[in-house]
Scaffold this active site. Sequence first.
Site, PDB file in Angstrom:
ATOM      1  N   PRO A  33       0.834  -1.212   0.000  1.00 40.58           N
ATOM      2  CA  PRO A  33       0.000   0.000   0.000  1.00 40.58           C
ATOM      3  C   PRO A  33       0.866   1.259   0.000  1.00 40.58           C
ATOM      4  O   PRO A  33       1.979   1.245   0.551  1.00 40.58           O
ATOM      5  CB  PRO A  33      -0.797  -0.109   1.313  1.00 40.58           C
ATOM      6  CG  PRO A  33      -0.122  -1.135   2.140  1.00 40.58           C
ATOM      7  CD  PRO A  33       0.687  -2.007   1.246  1.00 40.58           C
ATOM      8  N   ASP A  34       0.339   2.335  -0.612  1.00 40.02           N
ATOM      9  CA  ASP A  34       1.099   3.596  -0.505  1.00 40.02           C
ATOM     10  C   ASP A  34       0.689   4.251   0.806  1.00 40.02           C
ATOM     11  O   ASP A  34       0.108   3.582   1.683  1.00 40.02           O
ATOM     12  CB  ASP A  34       0.851   4.463  -1.752  1.00 40.02           C
ATOM     13  CG  ASP A  34      -0.566   5.007  -1.831  1.00 40.02           C
ATOM     14  OD1 ASP A  34      -0.930   5.559  -2.888  1.00 40.02           O
ATOM     15  OD2 ASP A  34      -1.319   4.882  -0.838  1.00 40.02           O
ATOM     16  N   PHE A  35       1.005   5.501   0.995  1.00 40.79           N
ATOM     17  CA  PHE A  35       0.759   6.136   2.307  1.00 40.79           C
ATOM     18  C   PHE A  35      -0.531   6.935   2.322  1.00 40.79           C
ATOM     19  O   PHE A  35      -1.304   6.851   3.274  1.00 40.79           O
ATOM     20  CB  PHE A  35       1.951   7.056   2.657  1.00 40.79           C
ATOM     21  CG  PHE A  35       3.218   6.295   2.864  1.00 40.79           C
ATOM     22  CD1 PHE A  35       4.117   6.103   1.815  1.00 40.79           C
ATOM     23  CD2 PHE A  35       3.498   5.716   4.090  1.00 40.79           C
ATOM     24  CE1 PHE A  35       5.280   5.371   1.997  1.00 40.79           C
ATOM     25  CE2 PHE A  35       4.669   4.976   4.283  1.00 40.79           C
ATOM     26  CZ  PHE A  35       5.550   4.801   3.233  1.00 40.79           C
ATOM     27  N   ARG A  36      -0.759   7.717   1.224  1.00 39.49           N
ATOM     28  CA  ARG A  36      -1.801   8.746   1.323  1.00 39.49           C
ATOM     29  C   ARG A  36      -3.018   8.500   0.427  1.00 39.49           C
ATOM     30  O   ARG A  36      -3.915   9.324   0.393  1.00 39.49           O
ATOM     31  CB  ARG A  36      -1.188  10.130   1.017  1.00 39.49           C
ATOM     32  CG  ARG A  36      -0.174  10.549   2.085  1.00 39.49           C
ATOM     33  CD  ARG A  36       0.550  11.842   1.773  1.00 39.49           C
ATOM     34  NE  ARG A  36       1.499  12.153   2.849  1.00 39.49           N
ATOM     35  CZ  ARG A  36       2.701  11.590   2.968  1.00 39.49           C
ATOM     36  NH1 ARG A  36       3.104  10.700   2.056  1.00 39.49           N
ATOM     37  NH2 ARG A  36       3.507  11.855   3.981  1.00 39.49           N
ATOM     38  N   ASN A  86      11.084   5.108  -1.536  1.00 42.69           N
ATOM     39  CA  ASN A  86      10.548   3.828  -1.079  1.00 42.69           C
ATOM     40  C   ASN A  86      11.558   3.072  -0.212  1.00 42.69           C
ATOM     41  O   ASN A  86      12.761   3.181  -0.421  1.00 42.69           O
ATOM     42  CB  ASN A  86      10.118   2.977  -2.282  1.00 42.69           C
ATOM     43  CG  ASN A  86       9.005   3.658  -3.062  1.00 42.69           C
ATOM     44  OD1 ASN A  86       8.339   4.560  -2.540  1.00 42.69           O
ATOM     45  ND2 ASN A  86       8.820   3.262  -4.306  1.00 42.69           N
ATOM     46  N   ASP A 126      11.137  -0.273   0.267  1.00 47.09           N
ATOM     47  CA  ASP A 126      10.845  -1.694   0.011  1.00 47.09           C
ATOM     48  C   ASP A 126      11.958  -2.437  -0.729  1.00 47.09           C
ATOM     49  O   ASP A 126      11.839  -3.619  -0.995  1.00 47.09           O
ATOM     50  CB  ASP A 126       9.502  -1.811  -0.756  1.00 47.09           C
ATOM     51  CG  ASP A 126       9.494  -0.977  -2.044  1.00 47.09           C
ATOM     52  OD1 ASP A 126       8.428  -0.451  -2.409  1.00 47.09           O
ATOM     53  OD2 ASP A 126      10.552  -0.831  -2.681  1.00 47.09           O
ATOM     54  N   HIS A 175      14.949   7.840   1.720  1.00 48.51           N
ATOM     55  CA  HIS A 175      14.347   7.633   3.048  1.00 48.51           C
ATOM     56  C   HIS A 175      14.838   6.351   3.670  1.00 48.51           C
ATOM     57  O   HIS A 175      14.193   5.779   4.537  1.00 48.51           O
ATOM     58  CB  HIS A 175      12.807   7.645   2.926  1.00 48.51           C
ATOM     59  CG  HIS A 175      12.286   8.991   2.534  1.00 48.51           C
ATOM     60  ND1 HIS A 175      10.997   9.208   2.119  1.00 48.51           N
ATOM     61  CD2 HIS A 175      12.895  10.200   2.455  1.00 48.51           C
ATOM     62  CE1 HIS A 175      10.834  10.490   1.815  1.00 48.51           C
ATOM     63  NE2 HIS A 175      11.986  11.121   2.014  1.00 48.51           N
TER      64      HIS A 175
HETATM   65  N1  APR Z   1      -0.088   4.448 -10.481  1.00 46.84           N
HETATM   66  C1  APR Z   1       0.169   5.780 -10.440  1.00 46.84           C
HETATM   67  N2  APR Z   1       0.117   6.519  -9.301  1.00 46.84           N
HETATM   68  C2  APR Z   1      -0.203   5.854  -8.160  1.00 46.84           C
HETATM   69  C3  APR Z   1      -0.481   4.461  -8.120  1.00 46.84           C
HETATM   70  C4  APR Z   1      -0.408   3.763  -9.352  1.00 46.84           C
HETATM   71  N3  APR Z   1      -0.655   2.442  -9.419  1.00 46.84           N
HETATM   72  N4  APR Z   1      -0.779   4.125  -6.823  1.00 46.84           N
HETATM   73  C5  APR Z   1      -0.684   5.253  -6.092  1.00 46.84           C
HETATM   74  N5  APR Z   1      -0.343   6.292  -6.886  1.00 46.84           N
HETATM   75  C6  APR Z   1      -0.085   7.689  -6.515  1.00 46.84           C
HETATM   76  C7  APR Z   1      -1.052   8.253  -5.503  1.00 46.84           C
HETATM   77  O1  APR Z   1      -2.163   8.839  -6.171  1.00 46.84           O
HETATM   78  C8  APR Z   1      -0.182   9.321  -4.824  1.00 46.84           C
HETATM   79  O2  APR Z   1      -0.204  10.541  -5.566  1.00 46.84           O
HETATM   80  O3  APR Z   1       1.185   7.696  -5.878  1.00 46.84           O
HETATM   81  C9  APR Z   1       1.217   8.727  -4.896  1.00 46.84           C
HETATM   82  C10 APR Z   1       1.659   8.101  -3.579  1.00 46.84           C
HETATM   83  O4  APR Z   1       1.792   9.157  -2.647  1.00 46.84           O
HETATM   84  P1  APR Z   1       2.115   8.791  -1.126  1.00 46.84           P
HETATM   85  O5  APR Z   1       1.211   7.718  -0.663  1.00 46.84           O
HETATM   86  O6  APR Z   1       2.160  10.091  -0.377  1.00 46.84           O
HETATM   87  O7  APR Z   1       3.579   8.153  -1.171  1.00 46.84           O
HETATM   88  P2  APR Z   1       4.944   8.929  -1.306  1.00 46.84           P
HETATM   89  O8  APR Z   1       4.798  10.140  -2.182  1.00 46.84           O
HETATM   90  O9  APR Z   1       5.974   7.935  -1.668  1.00 46.84           O
HETATM   91  O10 APR Z   1       5.197   9.410   0.237  1.00 46.84           O
HETATM   92  C11 APR Z   1       6.388  10.098   0.478  1.00 46.84           C
HETATM   93  O11 APR Z   1       5.890  10.106   2.833  1.00 46.84           O
HETATM   94  O12 APR Z   1       5.203   8.955   4.678  1.00 46.84           O
HETATM   95  C12 APR Z   1       6.295   9.432   4.036  1.00 46.84           C
HETATM   96  O13 APR Z   1       8.460   8.601   4.145  1.00 46.84           O
HETATM   97  C13 APR Z   1       7.194   8.306   3.642  1.00 46.84           C
HETATM   98  O14 APR Z   1       8.479   8.020   1.626  1.00 46.84           O
HETATM   99  C14 APR Z   1       7.191   8.353   2.123  1.00 46.84           C
HETATM  100  C15 APR Z   1       6.872   9.814   1.858  1.00 46.84           C
END
Ligand code: APR
Length: 281
Positions: A45-48, A119, A121, A138
């Site tokens: 899962p992503d974060f937000r 990331n 991972d 990170h």
């Molecule tokens: N294809 C394209 N975009 C995607 C997909 C996908 N399959 N899945 C998710 N996304 C997009 C989301 O819409 C969002 O804009 O990827 C982005 C993920 O954003 P975050 O969840 O905020 O992740 P990230 O930007 O890596 O967070 C940055 O925040 O919590 C801290 O240290 C942590 O490294 C992390 C940092």
Amino acid sequence: IDEDTPPKTLSSRSISAVAEYILSGRAKRIVVMTGAGISTAAGIPDFRSPDTGLYANLASLDLPEPEAVFDLSFFKVNPRPFYVLARELYPGNYHPTVSHVFVRLLAEKGLLHHLFTQNIDCLEREAGIPANKIIEAHGSFASQRCIECKKEFDGAKMKEFVSRGEVPRCEEEGGCKGLVKPDIVFFGEQLPKAFFDRREMVEQADLVLVMGTSLQVHPFAGLVNLAEERVPRVLFNLERVGSMGSQADDVLVLGDCDEGVRKLADELGWREELEEKWRGL
Ligand code: APR
């Protein structure tokens, strides 16, 4: 490109413009910046993201706020929520995505100047991107140490503790007993020195690809503004983020990043090679 072009048409037409630019040989120093969005297709899962993001699903850990799970002062008081999450995120059960493999292709074709990832991972390494081309801004789960005496903690033992969801403590003689934490950059910690040393790589870029990030966390997010004005910046993301789209040569490829990358690979004539490498991992 006229203003009222709906994003869809804009992205498909501009993908061929990006491919043409790469095939013309004018893009030799491509800098790639990635976030959790390139690993969601791997099952991480992503974060937000509203429903599926980690921060929307940590309620069960009764944190003061979601980011506390990666906050150093909170971790010192209560390391348990982090280790519950670590068990779910720990590398080894996930497979690199097409987007990871595309970046490896760029490296193999001598076009990858540098990859900056947020990331933790380690999927970039598993995809076969050369380690000397990767900045894990990170940190990652690749190593761990005592937060008190900084002594490195054994990797095999760490895997044991994480798989049992238990909190490892320093075993240094003389009973340091400090908490052990993976070398992931927590809120409140400095990014690795290499991140700051190699930011100039972005100033040298002749093409910037931003993939799967909300660009909400600094100083990483500021990288995208270090490229020279005339350098094209391409966003592969579900939604528009940060300053992307504000410059004349920005290209927004909105949607699933694997899909966008496959479209670009088609235009480059690399699609077969991309799929083969991905299947071969
Ligand atoms: N294809 C394209 N975009 C995607 C997909 C996908 N399959 N899945 C998710 N996304 C997009 C989301 O819409 C969002 O804009 O990827 C982005 C993920 O954003 P975050 O969840 O905020 O992740 P990230 O930007 O890596 O967070 C940055 O925040 O919590 C801290 O240290 C942590 O490294 C992390 C940092």
